[in-house]
Design a protein around this motif. Structure first.
Motif: not given
Length: 210
Positions: A40-44
């Motif tokens: 989620k943090e890496a947007d993947c």
């Protein structure tokens, strides 16, 4: 997509995932961080994350390897700098203190057991590289002790490997313990963490001086 573009994209994705994990590890702690959180943090997606890393543990190990290599470079610079044994010893201690203050999460990880898996594995495996970097850290401490031996300021007949491990564990434990007891040192002993560490480093050094 050309090969170079694919390689560039792969590097970007790996670095993005690692940086996202760093942020979460340092903010929330390693145990409380999940693969879902990192994705989620890496947007993947998790599936994209698993293309580059098998698990959260592998992400952590890859970050830890980078941090250990950074610490190795810092120690190497201070060991090989001009100056006598005492000066370089205290420079190494200060470098480790600065490192722990900047990267407390990874400093703590370095003090945990680092073991190679029993099965035969590739030399590029991150666990192998972590182990070898740990050995290189010990080698730098042995180089420092060799300088003291050449200057004739440390006791003769010391086992270089065991003495290097003694110093590595001693310096690390002084730093770790002083962080845990910072409040106690101030309230009960009326000294700062920094003063305690300086005292401990000096006492440790005195134990091997001729």
């Amino acid at each position: 997509m050309g090969r170079k573009k694919k390689e560039s994209l792969a590097r970007f994705n790996r670095e993005n995932i690692m940086q996202s994990a760093r942020t979460l590890f340092e903010t929330n702690g390693i145990e409380k961080t999940t693969v879902d959180d990192i994705a989620k943090e890496a947007d993947c997606s998790k599936s994209t994350l698993y293309v580059y890393f098998k698990s959260k543990e592998e992400i952590l190990q890859t970050i830890l390897l980078e941090e250990m290599q950074q610490l190795l470079a810092m120690l190497k610079e201070n060991v090989e700098n001009e100056g006598n044994f005492r000066e370089n010893y205290h420079a190494v201690c200060r470098a480790m203190v600065a490192y722990e203050k900047k990267y407390p999460v990874y400093f703590a990880c370095m003090l945990e057991t680092i073991e190679l898996p029993e099965e035969q594995i590739d030399a590029q495996n991150v666990r192998v590289q972590i182990y070898e970097t740990g050995e290189a850290l010990n080698d730098e401490v042995m180089c420092l002790l060799k300088k003291g031996e050449q200057e004739g300021v440390i006791k003769e007949g010391l086992n270089p490997v065991l003495t290097a491990m003694f110093f590595w564990s001693g310096i690390s434990e002084i730093i770790r313990f002083s962080g845990q007891k910072k409040t106690y040192l101030g309230h009960r002993m009326n000294i700062s963490r920094e003063e305690y560490m300086e005292y401990g480093f000096s006492l440790l050094l005195e134990s091997i001086l001729a």
